[in-house]
Scaffold this motif. Structure first.
Motif, PDB file in Angstrom:
ATOM      1  N   THR A  64      -3.160  16.625   5.229  1.00  0.00           N
ATOM      2  CA  THR A  64      -3.050  15.617   4.505  1.00  0.00           C
ATOM      3  C   THR A  64      -3.681  14.376   4.963  1.00  0.00           C
ATOM      4  O   THR A  64      -4.495  14.629   5.997  1.00  0.00           O
ATOM      5  CB  THR A  64      -1.570  15.217   4.159  1.00  0.00           C
ATOM      6  OG1 THR A  64      -1.363  14.065   3.318  1.00  0.00           O
ATOM      7  CG2 THR A  64      -0.739  15.106   5.520  1.00  0.00           C
ATOM      8  N   MET A  65      -3.668  13.261   4.493  1.00  0.00           N
ATOM      9  CA  MET A  65      -4.537  12.077   4.969  1.00  0.00           C
ATOM     10  C   MET A  65      -3.799  11.446   5.947  1.00  0.00           C
ATOM     11  O   MET A  65      -2.433  11.456   6.137  1.00  0.00           O
ATOM     12  CB  MET A  65      -4.539  11.256   3.615  1.00  0.00           C
ATOM     13  CG  MET A  65      -5.708  10.198   3.634  1.00  0.00           C
ATOM     14  SD  MET A  65      -5.367   8.618   4.096  1.00  0.00           S
ATOM     15  CE  MET A  65      -5.537   7.923   2.689  1.00  0.00           C
ATOM     16  N   LYS A 101      -6.900   5.746  -6.781  1.00  0.00           N
ATOM     17  CA  LYS A 101      -5.591   6.596  -7.255  1.00  0.00           C
ATOM     18  C   LYS A 101      -5.598   6.640  -8.615  1.00  0.00           C
ATOM     19  O   LYS A 101      -6.149   6.272  -9.360  1.00  0.00           O
ATOM     20  CB  LYS A 101      -4.442   5.922  -6.558  1.00  0.00           C
ATOM     21  CG  LYS A 101      -4.470   6.035  -4.949  1.00  0.00           C
ATOM     22  CD  LYS A 101      -4.478   7.266  -4.377  1.00  0.00           C
ATOM     23  CE  LYS A 101      -4.663   6.936  -2.764  1.00  0.00           C
ATOM     24  NZ  LYS A 101      -4.341   8.058  -1.897  1.00  0.00           N
ATOM     25  N   ALA A 106       1.351   9.873  -3.235  1.00  0.00           N
ATOM     26  CA  ALA A 106       0.085   9.143  -3.408  1.00  0.00           C
ATOM     27  C   ALA A 106      -0.938   9.630  -4.226  1.00  0.00           C
ATOM     28  O   ALA A 106      -1.511   8.724  -4.958  1.00  0.00           O
ATOM     29  CB  ALA A 106      -0.286   8.549  -2.225  1.00  0.00           C
ATOM     30  N   GLU A 107      -0.829  10.800  -4.522  1.00  0.00           N
ATOM     31  CA  GLU A 107      -1.979  11.355  -5.109  1.00  0.00           C
ATOM     32  C   GLU A 107      -1.469  12.087  -6.434  1.00  0.00           C
ATOM     33  O   GLU A 107      -2.189  13.085  -6.866  1.00  0.00           O
ATOM     34  CB  GLU A 107      -2.677  12.616  -4.296  1.00  0.00           C
ATOM     35  CG  GLU A 107      -3.065  12.079  -2.794  1.00  0.00           C
ATOM     36  CD  GLU A 107      -3.704  13.195  -1.836  1.00  0.00           C
ATOM     37  OE1 GLU A 107      -3.809  14.343  -2.255  1.00  0.00           O
ATOM     38  OE2 GLU A 107      -4.047  12.559  -0.945  1.00  0.00           O
ATOM     39  N   SER A 127       0.801   5.111  -3.959  1.00  0.00           N
ATOM     40  CA  SER A 127      -0.002   4.440  -3.662  1.00  0.00           C
ATOM     41  C   SER A 127      -0.802   3.855  -5.007  1.00  0.00           C
ATOM     42  O   SER A 127      -0.898   4.743  -5.834  1.00  0.00           O
ATOM     43  CB  SER A 127      -1.357   4.979  -2.673  1.00  0.00           C
ATOM     44  OG  SER A 127      -2.309   4.226  -2.717  1.00  0.00           O
ATOM     45  N   ASP A 139       5.796  12.131  -0.271  1.00  0.00           N
ATOM     46  CA  ASP A 139       4.534  11.344  -0.412  1.00  0.00           C
ATOM     47  C   ASP A 139       3.552  11.729  -1.412  1.00  0.00           C
ATOM     48  O   ASP A 139       3.019  12.630  -1.672  1.00  0.00           O
ATOM     49  CB  ASP A 139       3.648  11.731   0.830  1.00  0.00           C
ATOM     50  CG  ASP A 139       2.056  10.775   0.853  1.00  0.00           C
ATOM     51  OD1 ASP A 139       1.836  10.351  -0.314  1.00  0.00           O
ATOM     52  OD2 ASP A 139       1.534  10.778   1.938  1.00  0.00           O
ATOM     53  N   VAL A 186       3.938  16.440   0.647  1.00  0.00           N
ATOM     54  CA  VAL A 186       2.778  15.641   0.067  1.00  0.00           C
ATOM     55  C   VAL A 186       2.296  16.640  -1.097  1.00  0.00           C
ATOM     56  O   VAL A 186       1.773  17.743  -0.785  1.00  0.00           O
ATOM     57  CB  VAL A 186       1.698  15.498   1.003  1.00  0.00           C
ATOM     58  CG1 VAL A 186       0.626  14.519   0.708  1.00  0.00           C
ATOM     59  CG2 VAL A 186       2.547  14.627   2.434  1.00  0.00           C
ATOM     60  N   ALA A 213      -2.632   8.616   6.393  1.00  0.00           N
ATOM     61  CA  ALA A 213      -1.541   7.820   6.106  1.00  0.00           C
ATOM     62  C   ALA A 213      -0.413   8.432   6.253  1.00  0.00           C
ATOM     63  O   ALA A 213       0.873   7.674   6.074  1.00  0.00           O
ATOM     64  CB  ALA A 213      -1.971   7.211   4.561  1.00  0.00           C
ATOM     65  N   SER A 215       0.984  -1.227  -0.096  1.00  0.00           N
ATOM     66  CA  SER A 215      -0.027   0.001  -0.057  1.00  0.00           C
ATOM     67  C   SER A 215       0.727   1.300  -0.031  1.00  0.00           C
ATOM     68  O   SER A 215       2.173   1.323   0.162  1.00  0.00           O
ATOM     69  CB  SER A 215      -0.989  -0.121   1.207  1.00  0.00           C
ATOM     70  OG  SER A 215      -0.143   0.267   2.306  1.00  0.00           O
ATOM     71  N   GLY A 216       0.351   2.343  -0.145  1.00  0.00           N
ATOM     72  CA  GLY A 216       0.829   3.642  -0.110  1.00  0.00           C
ATOM     73  C   GLY A 216       1.521   3.681   1.502  1.00  0.00           C
ATOM     74  O   GLY A 216       2.595   4.337   1.607  1.00  0.00           O
ATOM     75  N   THR A 217       0.597   3.470   2.592  1.00  0.00           N
ATOM     76  CA  THR A 217       1.097   3.607   3.854  1.00  0.00           C
ATOM     77  C   THR A 217       2.113   2.558   4.131  1.00  0.00           C
ATOM     78  O   THR A 217       3.072   3.213   4.849  1.00  0.00           O
ATOM     79  CB  THR A 217      -0.118   3.102   4.705  1.00  0.00           C
ATOM     80  OG1 THR A 217      -1.387   3.651   4.220  1.00  0.00           O
ATOM     81  CG2 THR A 217      -0.062   3.405   6.312  1.00  0.00           C
TER      82      THR A 217
HETATM   83  C1  LIG Z   1      -3.903   7.214  -0.407  1.00  0.00           C
HETATM   84  C2  LIG Z   1      -2.945   7.940   0.454  1.00  0.00           C
HETATM   85  C3  LIG Z   1      -1.924   7.462   1.122  1.00  0.00           C
HETATM   86  C4  LIG Z   1      -1.962   5.958   1.479  1.00  0.00           C
HETATM   87  O1  LIG Z   1      -2.179   5.088   0.420  1.00  0.00           O
HETATM   88  P1  LIG Z   1      -2.753   3.491   0.787  1.00  0.00           P
HETATM   89  O2  LIG Z   1      -2.467   2.887  -0.328  1.00  0.00           O
HETATM   90  O3  LIG Z   1      -4.576   3.794   0.791  1.00  0.00           O
HETATM   91  O4  LIG Z   1      -2.279   3.039   1.986  1.00  0.00           O
HETATM   92  C5  LIG Z   1      -1.048   8.146   1.758  1.00  0.00           C
HETATM   93  N1  LIG Z   1      -0.767   9.359   1.331  1.00  0.00           N
HETATM   94  C6  LIG Z   1      -1.973   9.855   0.948  1.00  0.00           C
HETATM   95  C7  LIG Z   1      -1.312  11.482   0.579  1.00  0.00           C
HETATM   96  C8  LIG Z   1      -2.765   9.595   0.213  1.00  0.00           C
HETATM   97  O5  LIG Z   1      -3.786  10.066  -0.671  1.00  0.00           O
END
Ligand SMILES: *Cc1c(COP(=O)(O)O)cnc(C)c1O
Length: 371
Positions: A81-82, A182, A155-156, A177, A153, A127, A84, A55-57
């Motif tokens: 931010t999220m 995503k 992920a987005e 992620s 980060d 992020v 995670a 995962s992203g986390t």
């Molecule tokens: C979605 C997201 C993550 C985590 O990704 P997962 O795959 O859901 O664990 C981390 N950081 C940000 C900014 C995200 O939007």
């Protein structure tokens, strides 16, 4: 009509590649799609190496461990931010220091980083919120001056660019992620990328329970590892998505252009920006209700929902998260921009598969109820 906030967009070779895994019996955490995803995705980002994970986390957790960050160290990160972005720091006992948001890009405000530094600060986590890259020049300057590592980060932000350089190549190490909403997905999944192959080898070590790479010492463990292994099936899905990534990004950018065209006459709405030095990939199309908006955020969302249009509120700022209090992690409570984004922000349907009709319908509903 019902329009979800986001759906996967699987129109390439996803099915063929997944079937190939089943037909060849390569369904677990080794296989050609794993290797291919690691090399092709890192190449896409403009860096040398990658390590896929669950995962992203977990990608962020691996990156933090690979950098050798440990309990008592401090990391600077945005509050907007999220969760995670923060959880892996908590897992390791690393102390977060939160920076408020910029009111236009909604990213971390670089001019407020230095006031949060201490002798224990080891890294800055940037992020790229909702797909708009962080302004990296001031971040690079601060990192160099104070000898800090930079974790992205991203992920987005698959495919986003700062001054023509891709997200994923802007710091020491970067995390993506592949969750279903995503820009590209493997169902669940993530990847760490870097130009520093040593860091990536460490990520591969930690993701695989910390087995010793020397076969003779395989079952003798020196460190706390994790099972963060991705399956070849997930990697197959992601390889097909990667072939379409430029298209998926283009579709998100087209969505944004249509929204902006249809909503820019509403003065009580703040729309997302794209700085001259940025390529925004608009992972989510966020909007903020200004003070003179004709209705509250709750009513606005309710009206859209009644007409079948799904929305999500913006992130609840990290400095406000109750879990910090429970853990007695000190926080800084002066982040007024992030507080107001939480109060007034939401995002509209944003998936790559959204049609022009769905966007027009959404904007018509907004005009109807807001004018
Ligand atoms: C979605 C997201 C993550 C985590 O990704 P997962 O795959 O859901 O664990 C981390 N950081 C940000 C900014 C995200 O939007």
């Amino acid at each position: 009509m019902r329009i979800p906030v986001c759906e996967p967009y699987l129109t390439g070779k996803e099915k063929g590649y997944v079937l190939d895994c089943l037909e060849t019996n390569w369904i677990s955490s080794a296989g050609k799609y794993i290797d291919r995803l690691e090399s092709e995705f890192s190449e896409y980002c403009g860096v040398s190496s990658g390590a896929v994970c669950t995962s992203g986390t977990t990608a962020i957790h691996l990156a933090v461990k690979a950098l050798g960050l440990k309990a008592g160290d401090e990391i600077i990160l945005p509050t907007f931010t999220m969760m995670a972005s923060l959880l892996p720091l908590i897992y390791e006992g690393i102390i977060p220091r939160f920076v408020d948001a910029e009111s236009d890009t909604w990213n971390m405000k670089p001019s407020e980083i230095e006031q949060h530094l201490s002798p224990n600060t080891k890294a800055i986590m940037v992020v790229h919120i909702y797909g708009h890259p962080v302004d990296m020049n001031p971040v690079w300057k601060i990192a160099q001056k104070h000898k800090l590592k930079i974790i992205e980060d991203a992920a987005e932000a698959h495919g986003a660019e700062f001054e023509n350089k891709k997200a994923g190549s802007l710091g020491d190490i970067a995390c993506f992620s592949f969750y279903a909403n995503k820009i590209m997905t493997s169902g669940e999944g993530g990847i760490v990328v870097s130009d520093n192959n040593e860091l990536i080898q460490k990520c591969k070590y930690y993701r695989n329970l910390g087995f010793d790479p020397d076969p003779e010492k395989r079952f003798i463990h020196q460190d706390v590892g994790h099972n963060y292994r991705m399956t070849n099936i997930q990697a197959a899905l992601a390889c097909a998505q990667l072939e379409s990534l430029d298209l998926l990004v283009q579709k998100r950018r087209n969505n944004a252009n249509q929204y902006i065209e249809r909503l820019s006459d509403l003065n009580w709405l703040q729309l997302p920006v794209e700085k001259p030095w940025a390529k925004n990939v608009y992972w989510m199309f966020g909007i903020v209700l200004k003070e003179d908006a004709p209705l509250s955020l709750d009513d606005f969302r309710k009206k859209l929902k009644e007409k079948g249009v799904d929305t999500r509120r913006f992130f609840y700022p990290l400095h406000r998260q109750p879990v910090l209090k429970k853990l007695e992690i000190e926080s800084n409570f002066d982040c007024p921009v992030a507080d107001s984004l939480w109060k007034n922000g939401l995002y509209l349907p944003s998936g790559s598969g959204l049609s022009e009709d769905q966007i027009k319908y959404t904007c018509d509903v907004i005009h109807e109820h807001g004018a």
